[in-house]
Design a protein around this motif. Structure first.
Motif, short mmCIF file in Angstrom:
data_model
loop_
_atom_site.label_atom_id
_atom_site.label_comp_id
_atom_site.label_asym_id
_atom_site.label_seq_id
_atom_site.Cartn_x
_atom_site.Cartn_y
_atom_site.Cartn_z
N ALA A 67 -18.27 13.61 -8.48
CA ALA A 67 -16.79 13.29 -9.26
C ALA A 67 -16.97 12.45 -10.33
CB ALA A 67 -15.63 12.94 -8.32
N PRO A 68 -16.23 12.37 -11.55
CA PRO A 68 -16.42 11.31 -12.57
C PRO A 68 -16.18 10.03 -12.10
CG PRO A 68 -14.65 13.07 -13.01
CD PRO A 68 -15.16 13.41 -11.73
N MET A 69 -16.82 9.04 -12.80
CA MET A 69 -16.52 7.59 -12.43
C MET A 69 -15.13 7.05 -12.18
SD MET A 69 -19.37 6.30 -11.74
CE MET A 69 -19.02 4.58 -11.83
N GLU A 70 -14.20 7.68 -12.89
CA GLU A 70 -12.92 7.45 -12.89
C GLU A 70 -12.34 7.61 -11.45
OE1 GLU A 70 -13.42 9.84 -15.42
OE2 GLU A 70 -14.14 8.62 -16.92
N ALA A 71 -12.77 8.76 -10.87
CA ALA A 71 -12.32 9.07 -9.65
C ALA A 71 -12.72 8.19 -8.52
CB ALA A 71 -13.07 10.54 -9.25
N THR A 72 -13.71 7.33 -8.87
CA THR A 72 -14.09 6.49 -7.68
C THR A 72 -13.16 5.29 -7.34
OG1 THR A 72 -16.42 6.31 -8.49
CG2 THR A 72 -15.83 4.63 -7.32
N GLN A 73 -12.34 4.94 -8.61
CA GLN A 73 -11.15 3.96 -8.27
C GLN A 73 -9.95 4.70 -7.60
OE1 GLN A 73 -10.54 2.28 -12.47
NE2 GLN A 73 -11.67 0.49 -11.67
N SER A 74 -9.80 5.92 -7.95
CA SER A 74 -8.82 6.52 -7.08
C SER A 74 -9.07 6.60 -5.59
CB SER A 74 -8.67 7.85 -7.68
OG SER A 74 -7.82 7.83 -8.94
N GLY A 75 -10.53 6.94 -5.44
CA GLY A 75 -10.94 6.87 -4.03
C GLY A 75 -10.74 5.57 -3.47
N GLN A 76 -11.34 4.65 -4.10
CA GLN A 76 -11.18 3.17 -3.42
C GLN A 76 -9.74 3.12 -3.03
OE1 GLN A 76 -12.88 1.09 -6.70
NE2 GLN A 76 -14.74 1.10 -5.67
N ALA A 77 -8.76 3.26 -3.80
CA ALA A 77 -7.19 2.98 -3.59
C ALA A 77 -6.70 3.82 -2.47
CB ALA A 77 -6.43 3.33 -4.74
N ILE A 78 -7.26 5.19 -2.07
CA ILE A 78 -6.84 5.85 -1.13
C ILE A 78 -7.37 5.31 0.05
CG2 ILE A 78 -7.22 8.33 -0.16
CD1 ILE A 78 -7.13 9.34 -3.13
N VAL A 79 -8.75 4.77 0.08
CA VAL A 79 -9.30 4.22 1.40
C VAL A 79 -8.61 2.92 1.82
CG1 VAL A 79 -11.27 2.86 2.27
CG2 VAL A 79 -11.72 5.31 0.76
N SER A 80 -8.18 2.03 0.84
CA SER A 80 -7.63 0.88 1.17
C SER A 80 -6.07 1.23 1.86
CB SER A 80 -7.24 0.05 -0.25
OG SER A 80 -8.58 -0.49 -0.52
N LYS A 81 -5.49 2.36 1.23
CA LYS A 81 -4.31 2.52 1.90
C LYS A 81 -4.34 3.16 3.24
CE LYS A 81 -0.27 5.67 0.70
NZ LYS A 81 0.19 6.79 -0.39
N ALA A 82 -5.36 3.71 3.48
CA ALA A 82 -6.00 4.53 5.01
C ALA A 82 -6.02 3.27 5.76
CB ALA A 82 -6.71 5.61 4.91
N VAL A 83 -6.65 2.51 5.40
CA VAL A 83 -7.17 1.09 6.25
C VAL A 83 -5.85 0.52 6.64
CG1 VAL A 83 -8.21 -1.11 6.42
CG2 VAL A 83 -9.53 0.98 5.35
N THR A 84 -4.82 0.50 5.77
CA THR A 84 -3.58 -0.28 6.26
C THR A 84 -2.87 0.36 7.17
OG1 THR A 84 -2.18 0.57 4.42
CG2 THR A 84 -3.51 -1.58 3.73
N LYS A 85 -3.18 1.74 7.45
CA LYS A 85 -2.55 2.68 8.31
C LYS A 85 -3.22 2.93 9.78
CE LYS A 85 0.66 4.31 5.50
NZ LYS A 85 2.12 4.15 5.54
N GLY A 86 -4.47 2.06 9.82
CA GLY A 86 -5.29 1.91 11.10
C GLY A 86 -6.50 2.74 11.06
N LEU A 87 -6.92 3.19 9.64
CA LEU A 87 -8.22 3.86 9.79
C LEU A 87 -9.52 2.92 10.16
CD1 LEU A 87 -10.16 6.06 9.02
CD2 LEU A 87 -10.11 5.32 6.70
#
Length: 152
Positions: A67-87
């Motif tokens: 994916a384009p580099m801009e997608a990396t930041q979106s992916g990082q935000a998604i991972v952070s959100k999932a970790v707060t939900k117990g991932l």
């Protein structure tokens, strides 16, 4: 210069198996930045159903998972959100051998900003075994009974 909006490129399907405490995510790439919203809509809906305090995700990636580099930041935000939900951990199975080094570089950038354990596997069975151990360790760290999700 204004950004041109495109339709989402890539496919995503997600399903949580409560008996394993694993969120199974199937992706077909390549992806574009707009895909990240599609991903969050589909996977976020499944994450919202998860009541387990510790769970893992198994990401099966088909096609060229870039994916384009801009997608990396979106992916990082998604991972952070999932970790707060117990991932507790993510296992990644890259099904496409073409460009595997570049694919791993992209996925590593997504997870590098978090403390989330992640690992690459050649097949889903190895990935499930690794995730099961990570989920069990998370439950033990939270002093939860792995069979009931209740504090000991």
């Amino acid at each position: 210069m204004s950004r041109i909006e495109f339709g989402a490129h890539g496919e995503v399907h997600a399903h949580f198996k409560s008996e394993k405490n694993i969120l199974f995510i199937d992706l077909v790439g390549p992806f574009n930045l707009e895909f990240m919203q599609k991903y969050e809509t589909e996977v976020g809906a499944e994450r919202a159903k998860i009541a387990a305090p510790c769970w893992g995700s198994l990401v099966n990636v088909h096609g060229l998972a870039l994916a384009p580099m801009e997608a990396t930041q979106s992916g990082q935000a998604i991972v952070s959100k999932a970790v707060t939900k117990g991932l507790a951990a993510t296992a990644i199975v890259l099904q496409e051998p073409e460009g595997i080094t570049m694919q791993k570089k992209f996925w590593s950038r997504v997870y590098a900003s978090s403390t989330l354990p992640f690992e690459y596997f050649d097949n889903s069975q190895e990935a499930i075994e690794w995730l099961t151990n990570k989920i069990l360790a998370c439950m033990q760290a939270h002093k939860l009974n792995p069979y009931t999700n209740v504090h000991k």
